[in-house]
Write an enzyme that holds these catalytic residues in place. Sequence first.
Site: not given
Ligand code: CAA
Length: 247
Positions: A14, A90, A93, A95, A154, A186
């Site tokens: 993309g 290239a 992620t 995550d 990352y 983003y």
């Molecule tokens: N902020 C705060 N708390 C969070 C959280 C967040 N973003 N994500 C999860 N938590 C909390 C959970 O709710 C959980 O809380 P409890 O223990 O109280 O229930 C705790 O942290 C532990 O969570 P898990 O280990 O189970 O994590 P998860 O599987 O729920 O989530 C994740 C993990 C999917 C990575 C999630 O954190 C997420 O989506 N993060 C954002 C990642 C992101 O921004 N990626 C960008 C991709 S695109 C890119 O990277 C391009 C670029 O350059 C910008």
Amino acid sequence: MSQKTALVTGGLGGLGSAICERLGRAGHAVVTTYTSDKGRVAQWREHMQGCGAPSAYAAQCDVSDWDSCAAMAEEVRSQVGEVDILVNNAGITQDSSFKKMSHEGWDQVLRTNLDSVFNVTKQFADGMAERGWGRIINVASVNGRKGQFGQCNYAASKAGMHGFTMSLAREMARKGVTVNTVSPGYLATDMVMDMKEEVRQQIIETIPVQRLGEPDEIGSLIAYLASEDAGFITGANVDINGGLHME
Ligand code: CAA
């Protein structure tokens, strides 16, 4: 401006294809690397020619693998010529919270996003210095600047890219080669659309301009950094994130 040859790693994706498009529109011959999806190459080439790129060439390459990069460089030199503009785009992620992050998840991201910068740049930097002109642009991320929950791998890889940028910029400045980092926020790409909808929405609400970025906005910035006009910019980390991170 005089025609140059630009190599964009991961140019079928993309963001990568938008970067290729802008470089093609600027009159450069465009080369991309791709990993496996050969089916999309013909479409990409057609699109590049439609944008006015004087030529468009795609070479298969695993950027995380040194030997694959060396073979790709040889192929590009024999099929297209010397590379003047290199965009290390290239990236992947994988995550997960650090608690759940596997060694494999760490290693794959670091090898693909950071080792690749060494593997690919090493093939072309000496040639740029010998010819007295070059542009190296490393595509990092806002999350390499500020960190992000779930992205230890990352964010470390993207922050590492800028350490590389600053060091190489110092080494290459006297040779007419600039080295810069672009740190996008983003964007409306598959990488971001693959996130959980609710997490993505929460993030968009924290972006001051209240929207995702367009890949073309990043392409336009990169085409500028690749131009003659940008010769005094080197070692910079240029933020383009809608205000999500400011410093
Ligand atoms: N902020 C705060 N708390 C969070 C959280 C967040 N973003 N994500 C999860 N938590 C909390 C959970 O709710 C959980 O809380 P409890 O223990 O109280 O229930 C705790 O942290 C532990 O969570 P898990 O280990 O189970 O994590 P998860 O599987 O729920 O989530 C994740 C993990 C999917 C990575 C999630 O954190 C997420 O989506 N993060 C954002 C990642 C992101 O921004 N990626 C960008 C991709 S695109 C890119 O990277 C391009 C670029 O350059 C910008």
